[in-house]
Scaffold this motif. Sequence first.
Motif, PDB file in Angstrom:
ATOM      1  N   TRP A  37       2.179  -5.317  -1.684  1.00 23.52           N
ATOM      2  CA  TRP A  37       3.123  -4.295  -1.248  1.00 23.52           C
ATOM      3  C   TRP A  37       3.112  -4.147   0.276  1.00 23.52           C
ATOM      4  O   TRP A  37       4.152  -4.012   0.896  1.00 23.52           O
ATOM      5  CB  TRP A  37       2.825  -2.969  -1.918  1.00 23.52           C
ATOM      6  CG  TRP A  37       3.615  -1.854  -1.309  1.00 23.52           C
ATOM      7  CD1 TRP A  37       3.156  -0.814  -0.583  1.00 23.52           C
ATOM      8  CD2 TRP A  37       5.033  -1.695  -1.338  1.00 23.52           C
ATOM      9  NE1 TRP A  37       4.188  -0.017  -0.168  1.00 23.52           N
ATOM     10  CE2 TRP A  37       5.360  -0.537  -0.611  1.00 23.52           C
ATOM     11  CE3 TRP A  37       6.074  -2.440  -1.910  1.00 23.52           C
ATOM     12  CZ2 TRP A  37       6.661  -0.093  -0.447  1.00 23.52           C
ATOM     13  CZ3 TRP A  37       7.372  -1.994  -1.732  1.00 23.52           C
ATOM     14  CH2 TRP A  37       7.645  -0.835  -1.015  1.00 23.52           C
ATOM     15  N   ARG A  38       1.939  -4.177   0.891  1.00 25.91           N
ATOM     16  CA  ARG A  38       1.853  -4.039   2.355  1.00 25.91           C
ATOM     17  C   ARG A  38       2.557  -5.189   3.067  1.00 25.91           C
ATOM     18  O   ARG A  38       3.148  -5.007   4.110  1.00 25.91           O
ATOM     19  CB  ARG A  38       0.407  -3.948   2.804  1.00 25.91           C
ATOM     20  CG  ARG A  38      -0.192  -2.601   2.475  1.00 25.91           C
ATOM     21  CD  ARG A  38      -1.444  -2.286   3.225  1.00 25.91           C
ATOM     22  NE  ARG A  38      -1.505  -2.693   4.605  1.00 25.91           N
ATOM     23  CZ  ARG A  38      -1.307  -1.880   5.643  1.00 25.91           C
ATOM     24  NH1 ARG A  38      -0.995  -0.637   5.432  1.00 25.91           N
ATOM     25  NH2 ARG A  38      -1.450  -2.323   6.869  1.00 25.91           N
ATOM     26  N   GLN A  39       2.486  -6.374   2.510  1.00 22.09           N
ATOM     27  CA  GLN A  39       3.141  -7.529   3.116  1.00 22.09           C
ATOM     28  C   GLN A  39       4.651  -7.514   2.897  1.00 22.09           C
ATOM     29  O   GLN A  39       5.399  -8.123   3.649  1.00 22.09           O
ATOM     30  CB  GLN A  39       2.574  -8.825   2.538  1.00 22.09           C
ATOM     31  CG  GLN A  39       1.135  -9.061   2.909  1.00 22.09           C
ATOM     32  CD  GLN A  39       0.557 -10.252   2.183  1.00 22.09           C
ATOM     33  OE1 GLN A  39       1.030 -10.642   1.120  1.00 22.09           O
ATOM     34  NE2 GLN A  39      -0.481 -10.831   2.764  1.00 22.09           N
ATOM     35  N   PHE A  40       5.092  -6.801   1.904  1.00 23.54           N
ATOM     36  CA  PHE A  40       6.462  -6.873   1.416  1.00 23.54           C
ATOM     37  C   PHE A  40       7.290  -5.635   1.762  1.00 23.54           C
ATOM     38  O   PHE A  40       8.500  -5.641   1.639  1.00 23.54           O
ATOM     39  CB  PHE A  40       6.353  -7.050  -0.105  1.00 23.54           C
ATOM     40  CG  PHE A  40       7.634  -7.108  -0.845  1.00 23.54           C
ATOM     41  CD1 PHE A  40       8.520  -8.145  -0.654  1.00 23.54           C
ATOM     42  CD2 PHE A  40       7.950  -6.127  -1.757  1.00 23.54           C
ATOM     43  CE1 PHE A  40       9.698  -8.193  -1.358  1.00 23.54           C
ATOM     44  CE2 PHE A  40       9.120  -6.176  -2.465  1.00 23.54           C
ATOM     45  CZ  PHE A  40       9.994  -7.211  -2.264  1.00 23.54           C
ATOM     46  N   ARG A  41       6.647  -4.582   2.247  1.00 23.76           N
ATOM     47  CA  ARG A  41       7.328  -3.285   2.360  1.00 23.76           C
ATOM     48  C   ARG A  41       8.456  -3.257   3.375  1.00 23.76           C
ATOM     49  O   ARG A  41       9.440  -2.560   3.171  1.00 23.76           O
ATOM     50  CB  ARG A  41       6.321  -2.191   2.647  1.00 23.76           C
ATOM     51  CG  ARG A  41       5.668  -2.311   3.992  1.00 23.76           C
ATOM     52  CD  ARG A  41       4.672  -1.230   4.227  1.00 23.76           C
ATOM     53  NE  ARG A  41       4.000  -1.509   5.496  1.00 23.76           N
ATOM     54  CZ  ARG A  41       2.792  -1.163   5.766  1.00 23.76           C
ATOM     55  NH1 ARG A  41       2.110  -0.504   4.872  1.00 23.76           N
ATOM     56  NH2 ARG A  41       2.255  -1.448   6.926  1.00 23.76           N
ATOM     57  N   THR A  42       8.386  -4.003   4.459  1.00 27.58           N
ATOM     58  CA  THR A  42       9.462  -3.989   5.449  1.00 27.58           C
ATOM     59  C   THR A  42      10.748  -4.571   4.875  1.00 27.58           C
ATOM     60  O   THR A  42      11.825  -3.978   5.010  1.00 27.58           O
ATOM     61  CB  THR A  42       9.045  -4.769   6.708  1.00 27.58           C
ATOM     62  OG1 THR A  42       7.834  -4.220   7.213  1.00 27.58           O
ATOM     63  CG2 THR A  42      10.119  -4.713   7.769  1.00 27.58           C
ATOM     64  N   GLN A  43      10.638  -5.709   4.223  1.00 25.32           N
ATOM     65  CA  GLN A  43      11.813  -6.323   3.613  1.00 25.32           C
ATOM     66  C   GLN A  43      12.394  -5.425   2.527  1.00 25.32           C
ATOM     67  O   GLN A  43      13.611  -5.282   2.400  1.00 25.32           O
ATOM     68  CB  GLN A  43      11.478  -7.689   3.009  1.00 25.32           C
ATOM     69  CG  GLN A  43      11.087  -8.720   4.017  1.00 25.32           C
ATOM     70  CD  GLN A  43       9.584  -8.822   4.181  1.00 25.32           C
ATOM     71  OE1 GLN A  43       8.853  -7.884   3.926  1.00 25.32           O
ATOM     72  NE2 GLN A  43       9.126  -9.967   4.633  1.00 25.32           N
TER      73      GLN A  43
END
Length: 127
Positions: free
Chosen positions: A6-12
């Motif tokens: 989730w931390r890696q994906f949250r911006t997108q």
Amino acid sequence: MIWLTWRQFRTQAAVVFAAVAAFAATLAVTGPRLADLHRTAGSSLVDQVSGSDRTLYYTGLLIVLVVPAVIGMFWGAPLISRELETGTHYLAWNQGVTRTRWLTTKLGLGAAASMTAAGLTSLAVSW
């Protein structure tokens, strides 16, 4: 593992869901007028709908068809390839996470988010 994904994906995810919200707000502004027009006009609705409303309708249909493909391109590819390129997948695998669990978590979170975005877009258009 889910937290890391989730931390890696949250911006997108934030960008896509903000775009879906903006699109839904645009449709919400025109929706009540079209519903009222449909109630009063009946079968002659097509003659009374303005060109901008038709454009918005066709834009909505196009967005519903394009959203899943765009999400696949901009979420799916970087989600796995970034890990493989930087080598951080080795760290996850050495921390007791199996390769199957790592891939399942990565793809599962992305698939759930993309299905949610596509479903909300379809709901906004059909509403």
